[in-house]
Scaffold this motif. Structure first.
Motif, PDB file in Angstrom:
ATOM      1  N   SER A 187       0.812  -1.211   0.000  1.00 51.97           N
ATOM      2  CA  SER A 187       0.000   0.000   0.000  1.00 51.97           C
ATOM      3  C   SER A 187       0.850   1.268   0.000  1.00 51.97           C
ATOM      4  CB  SER A 187      -0.945  -0.007   1.203  1.00 51.97           C
ATOM      5  OG  SER A 187      -0.205  -0.117   2.406  1.00 51.97           O
ATOM      6  N   ASN A 188       1.965   1.266   0.739  1.00 50.58           N
ATOM      7  CA  ASN A 188       2.816   2.461   0.790  1.00 50.58           C
ATOM      8  C   ASN A 188       3.439   2.765  -0.566  1.00 50.58           C
ATOM      9  OD1 ASN A 188       2.365   2.950   3.549  1.00 50.58           O
ATOM     10  ND2 ASN A 188       3.958   1.486   4.144  1.00 50.58           N
ATOM     11  N   ALA A 189       3.882   1.707  -1.264  1.00 50.33           N
ATOM     12  CA  ALA A 189       4.467   1.901  -2.589  1.00 50.33           C
ATOM     13  C   ALA A 189       3.426   2.413  -3.581  1.00 50.33           C
ATOM     14  CB  ALA A 189       5.080   0.591  -3.084  1.00 50.33           C
ATOM     15  N   ILE A 190       2.186   1.934  -3.443  1.00 49.48           N
ATOM     16  CA  ILE A 190       1.110   2.394  -4.330  1.00 49.48           C
ATOM     17  C   ILE A 190       0.880   3.892  -4.157  1.00 49.48           C
ATOM     18  CG2 ILE A 190      -1.371   2.244  -4.790  1.00 49.48           C
ATOM     19  CD1 ILE A 190      -1.191  -0.719  -3.992  1.00 49.48           C
ATOM     20  N   LEU A 191       0.776   4.339  -2.902  1.00 47.09           N
ATOM     21  CA  LEU A 191       0.502   5.753  -2.633  1.00 47.09           C
ATOM     22  C   LEU A 191       1.674   6.634  -3.051  1.00 47.09           C
ATOM     23  CD1 LEU A 191      -1.275   5.440   0.826  1.00 47.09           C
ATOM     24  CD2 LEU A 191      -2.321   5.908  -1.393  1.00 47.09           C
ATOM     25  N   THR A 210      -2.741  10.175  -5.849  1.00 50.84           N
ATOM     26  CA  THR A 210      -4.166  10.551  -5.965  1.00 50.84           C
ATOM     27  C   THR A 210      -5.046   9.355  -6.314  1.00 50.84           C
ATOM     28  OG1 THR A 210      -3.773  11.189  -8.279  1.00 50.84           O
ATOM     29  CG2 THR A 210      -3.647  12.932  -6.595  1.00 50.84           C
ATOM     30  N   ILE A 211      -4.535   8.117  -6.096  1.00 46.41           N
ATOM     31  CA  ILE A 211      -5.319   6.931  -6.445  1.00 46.41           C
ATOM     32  C   ILE A 211      -6.625   6.863  -5.663  1.00 46.41           C
ATOM     33  CG2 ILE A 211      -4.089   5.510  -4.743  1.00 46.41           C
ATOM     34  CD1 ILE A 211      -5.372   4.250  -8.127  1.00 46.41           C
ATOM     35  N   GLY A 212      -6.593   7.343  -4.420  1.00 43.58           N
ATOM     36  CA  GLY A 212      -7.815   7.339  -3.620  1.00 43.58           C
ATOM     37  C   GLY A 212      -8.881   8.219  -4.232  1.00 43.58           C
TER      38      GLY A 212
END
Length: 583
Positions: A83-87, A92-94
């Protein structure tokens, strides 16, 4: 890299350096394309969010299939990252997923719902460390609750209902989701109780669909009751009604400790999905036989935590786990750590069967179908529970039954010999008792005890080889017992006594048996305590032998409550600490 090695790899069908380079370039290009598409769809969603005109709705419908394909590609990319790498990559994925969640033209379609849910689950931090991560998890749960509620309820009706009650959606949807899960759980239980009443049972198609919806959600706490109800549901359908992907997702979540289910639910999972049972067993093997050496106490903890002994109380599961132990033993040529793990697993199984506090439901032959029933019955007794003065006769009886099974030429075969040895290996306590009995005897050792030990350490030998080893073993015991009767025992004399000129140096298994007798002599006799460390340092001349001695000392401590006096326990612990510091 050597050019010949490259050509070998290419000829064997493995990727060459050129293939790897091309693959890396393609992955980089795909990543760049995804980033470009990401910005395009974020802008599109912002436009659609700001206006609800007819033109906007038409534009949404026109682009919907492309957007669903983008969500699918995004999920395939996100599932490989934490999750940290994604963010960090997509800060702004959320926003993008939230805009998609709240757009009714997007969330109305099953495909959109599925991929939005899967992407949201990738953002969940399974072990939040900061308040920010916990807050993000809470926000993602509210989005999941919203989109899952739209699956079953009309959003316009829900909106009016919450407005009348004075609830905010962020407060209402989690409660609605919880009630949905409880409702489905009740429906599943009623369906299970209705049995053959087909009109009151949940349709197999709905069961399959429900399990597929749960695949990305199994680690969410709100869904655990539903996952448990699905696993324990047993209909009357001739084929499995739950998705294989559901079983795999639950199994991986359990193995990675991302969810905790009752043991009965886990056992039901392994009953219904054989690949999950095999994966769970391999997962246990990976922990037991990793590069880091585990003591038997640690092995026991790992085995019990795996729930496999409890599941193996049913012979169908035990037979599969046992078969995997058999394969590992054959592939490792009877490695000591595998034998030790098999022995501890069998002990844990016996403990689990005893904990049920019931009569055994299944005959022993259903657990060990290849062994003679009489032999299985004798071996399954607890040898340590036999009084010391009465141990010789049971040991000789075990030896006689094994010898009949192995050397009866009217029915014997290499397979019969291996199956008898494999059965014997489950119950290694008999070997410990045989060694102890031999070292405590004043008279000549019975042939049956010699045969028992030689067979355990050299099961691949034929009758003639075994007979020769028995002669050497008897001579060794004679020399050791003569030393014990002398005035003073020295490490040098023990080493000389252990030397067998006629022994074949190409047979390391015989060396294991000799070392086993010497170590037992050092630990179990007062005379051996004073010279134990000196004798062990002479024996431990290679890394393999050192590891073997460490394993024996660890095994001695593991069984100390049954076999060793306090002095031996203390000595074994001290020797293990000294030797362990050197490996």
């Amino acid at each position: 890299m050597d050019s010949s090695l490259c050509s070998d790899l290419e000829s064997s069908g493995r990727p060459s350096r050129r293939d790897v380079t091309i693959l890396c370039l393609e992955m980089a290009r795909d990543s760049a394309d995804l980033a470009s598409d990401y910005q395009f769809w974020l802008q599109k969603l912002s436009v659609w969010e700001q206006s609800s005109t007819k033109e906007t709705q038409q534009d949404t419908c026109l682009h919907l299939s492309r957007f669903q394909e983008f969500l699918k590609q995004m999920y395939e990319f996100l599932k490989e990252m934490d999750s940290n790498a994604i963010l960090e990559r997509f800060p702004t994925i959320g926003q993008l997923l939230a805009k998609a969640c709240w757009n009714p033209l997007i969330s109305a379609y099953d495909e959109s719902q599925k991929f939005i849910i899967w992407c949201l689950c990738c953002l969940m931090n399974k072990e939040p460390q900061t308040p920010g991560e916990s807050q993000l998890n809470s926000w993602i749960r509210s989005l999941l609750s919203h989109i899952l509620s739209t699956i079953r309820f009309n959003m316009k009706e829900v909106g009016l209902f919450t407005e009348i009650l004075g609830y905010e959606p962020v407060d209402y949807y989690p409660s609605l989701l919880k009630n949905m899960v409880l409702s489905l759980v009740s429906e599943l239980r009623e369906s299970h109780l209705n049995g053959l009443n087909t009109q009151s049972r949940m349709a197999p198609e709905r069961m399959m669909s429900l399990s597929q919806v749960c695949v990305p959600l199994v680690t969410l706490p709100d869904f655990e009751p539903l996952v448990e109800a699905l696993l324990t549901y047993h209909g009357r359908e001739p084929q499995e009604v739950l998705s294989p992907e559901f079983f795999e997702a639950v199994n991986e979540a359990v193995l990675s400790k991302k969810m905790i289910l009752p043991a009965s639910s886990v056992v039901s999972l392994w009953f219904r999905h054989l690949p999950s049972l095999e994966r769970a067993t391999l997962h246990l093997f990976e922990k037991l036989f990793s590069s880091e050496r585990h003591c038997l106490r640690e092995m026991e903890c790992c085995i019990k935590e795996s729930l496999l002994p409890q599941a193996a109380c049913h012979p169908a599961i035990f037979r599969i786990v046992d078969e995997m132990f058999r394969v590992v033993l054959l592939e490792t040529d009877g490695a000591p750590e595998v034998l030790a793990a098999l022995r501890v697993f069998t002990w844990c199984l016996a403990e689990a069967l005893g904990r049920e506090n019931k009569q055994v439901k299944f005959a022993l032959k259903t657990y060990f179908p290849y062994g003679a029933p009489s032999l299985t019955a004798v071996l399954s007794q607890r040898p340590d529970a036999i009084p010391r003065s009465h141990r010789l006769q049971p040991l000789l009886h075990v030896s006689q039954l094994l010898r009949e099974a192995v050397e009866d030429h009217t029915r014997g075969s290499p397979r019969d010999a291996f199956e008898s040895w494999f059965l014997f290996a489950h119950f290694g306590g008999w070997v410990d008792l045989a060694v102890e009995q031999l070292l405590r005897m004043e008279a000549d050792p019975p042939e049956g005890l010699l045969w028992l030990l030689v067979f355990y350490y050299s099961p691949q030998d034929g009758s003639q080889q075994r007979a020769q080893t028995m002669v050497e073993l008897k001579a060794l015991l004679g020399r050791l017992l003569t030393l014990l009767r002398g005035e003073r025992l020295s490490a040098v004399d023990v080493q000389k006594a252990a030397h067998c000129p006629s022994a074949d140096p190409r047979r390391p298994v015989c060396g294991q048996l000799v070392r086993r007798l010497l170590l037992s002599l050092l630990l179990w006799t007062p005379e051996g305590h004073s010279i134990a460390w000196e004798a062990i340092t002479h024996m431990a001349n290679t890394d393999a032998v050192t590891h073997e001695i460490v394993g024996f000392l660890d095994q001695t401590l593991y069984r100390s409550d049954h076999l060793c006096v306090a002095a031996s326990r203390k000595l074994a612990r001290e020797l293990l600490q000294k030797l362990g510091a050197q490996v």
